[in-house]
Write an enzyme that holds these catalytic residues in place. Structure first.
Site, PDB file in Angstrom:
ATOM      1  N   GLY A   1      -2.667   7.738   1.619  1.00  0.00           N
ATOM      2  CA  GLY A   1      -3.522   6.613   1.241  1.00  0.00           C
ATOM      3  C   GLY A   1      -4.970   6.848   1.648  1.00  0.00           C
TER       4      GLY A   1
ATOM      5  CB  SER B   1      -3.532  -2.016   7.770  1.00  0.00           C
ATOM      6  OG  SER B   1      -3.177  -1.560   9.062  1.00  0.00           O
ATOM      7  CB  SER B   2       1.629  -0.924   9.470  1.00  0.00           C
ATOM      8  OG  SER B   2       2.018  -0.148   8.368  1.00  0.00           O
ATOM      9  NE  ARG B   3      -3.006   0.289  14.624  1.00  0.00           N
ATOM     10  CZ  ARG B   3      -2.928   1.559  14.278  1.00  0.00           C
ATOM     11  NH1 ARG B   3      -3.229   1.927  13.052  1.00  0.00           N
ATOM     12  NH2 ARG B   3      -2.533   2.473  15.148  1.00  0.00           N
TER      13      ARG B   3
ATOM     14  N   GLY C   1       0.838  -1.206   0.000  1.00  0.00           N
ATOM     15  CA  GLY C   1       0.000   0.000   0.000  1.00  0.00           C
ATOM     16  C   GLY C   1       0.873   1.256   0.000  1.00  0.00           C
ATOM     17  CG  HIS C   2       3.312   2.261   3.406  1.00  0.00           C
ATOM     18  ND1 HIS C   2       3.282   1.123   4.173  1.00  0.00           N
ATOM     19  CD2 HIS C   2       2.811   3.261   4.174  1.00  0.00           C
ATOM     20  CE1 HIS C   2       2.783   1.414   5.361  1.00  0.00           C
ATOM     21  NE2 HIS C   2       2.483   2.704   5.391  1.00  0.00           N
TER      22      HIS C   2
END
Ligand code: PAF
Length: 280
Positions: free
Chosen positions: A147, A185-187, A36-37
């Protein structure tokens, strides 16, 4: 790729780029980079002469100390990814470098920062405004990339940009999803296998909600979607609201906006996930 650790060096690097007549794309991140990033980075790379990516877990935007403590930090891997993507400079400062003095500024962000995430995470958006305004001030970018998963954050950053008079283009980038629909997501790395299996149901419910909404009011659509998500073991909706995209204010009927967006926050076990979908 240059790795910059001090604000002075960042200012110098960006000033030189601007004085050479180069356009400058800034991608602010908190690291733990995923595809995503990298889609933000690639868009920035395609449209700008010089690309700077910041990698900084900003403590002032965490209203929950446990969330800050457990936020994934993978700097070495992040820098390798950015280098491979052709980024010109990565800015990865320490907290003391970014905030030599506590930042006591309170931004008058208005209603856009008071609903949804603003209500659930008091102080969060003020912290985002603090760090992003610092980054804008140091880099003075031509364009900055964010984003759309953090849909409300973009509206808040637009407001901060207007308040502070920064002259730049904010570029929203579409949500990147895993093959099963889960928003990247990083999570996500913190999800248990069971919760990782359940989490794609969030996007499935949102997609189904767009169909359901064709014959139902926003309130009916909200109730139906929340019930559908909460029916999955381990998923617990914190809120689902249908809002006017630019202002993020809830709507009562579809005629109130030409850009309705459904924004949801769901606990998958103890991991808080956010997602959204456009209804237009
Ligand atoms: O979206 C994020 O990762 C953060 O909120 C941001 C914009 C990098 C500010 O810390």
């Amino acid at each position: 790729m240059k790795v910059i650790r001090t604000t002075e060096e960042l200012r110098g690097f960006c000033a030189e780029a601007r004085h050479s007549g180069h356009s400058l794309g800034l991608v602010p991140t908190m690291g733990a980079l995923h595809a995503g990033h990298m889609s933000l980075v690639n868009e920035a790379r395609a449209a700008n002469d010089v690309v700077v990516v910041s990698v900084f877990v900003n403590p002032t935007q965490f209203n929950n100390p446990e969330d800050l403590r457990t936020y994934p930090r993978t700097e070495e891997a992040d820098l390798a990814l950015l280098d491979a993507a052709g980024v010109d400079a990565a800015f990865a400062p320490s907290v003391a470098e970014m905030y030599p003095e506590p930042d006591t500024r309170i931004f008058d962000l208005g209603a856009v920062a008071e609903v949804m995430e603003g209500k659930m995470r008091p102080g969060h958006f003020n912290g985002v405004a603090q760090v992003v305004s610092r980054l804008f001030d140091m880099t003075r970018p031509t364009r900055a990339y964010f984003g759309e998963k953090d849909f409300q954050q973009i509206a808040v950053i637009r407001k901060m940009t207007e308040l502070e008079g920064f002259d730049l283009e904010i570029v929203p980038v579409a949500i990147k999803r895993e093959d099963d629909g889960l928003a990247m997501s990083s999570r996500n790395v913190r999800l248990t296998p069971e919760m990782r299996a359940a989490a794609p149901e969030i996007h499935k419910a949102l997609t189904a909600a767009v169909d359901y909404a064709r014959t139902h009011t926003p309130a009916e659509t909200i109730a139906w979607t929340v019930a559908r998500i909460n029916a999955i073991d381990g998923l617990d909706t914190e809120y689902f609201q249908i809002v006017d995209g630019p202002t993020c204010l809830p709507i009562d009927n579809w005629q109130q906006t030409s850009a309705p967006v459904g924004c949801v926050t769901v606990y998958a076990g103890d991991v808080r996930l956010i997602d959204n979908i456009k209804f237009s």
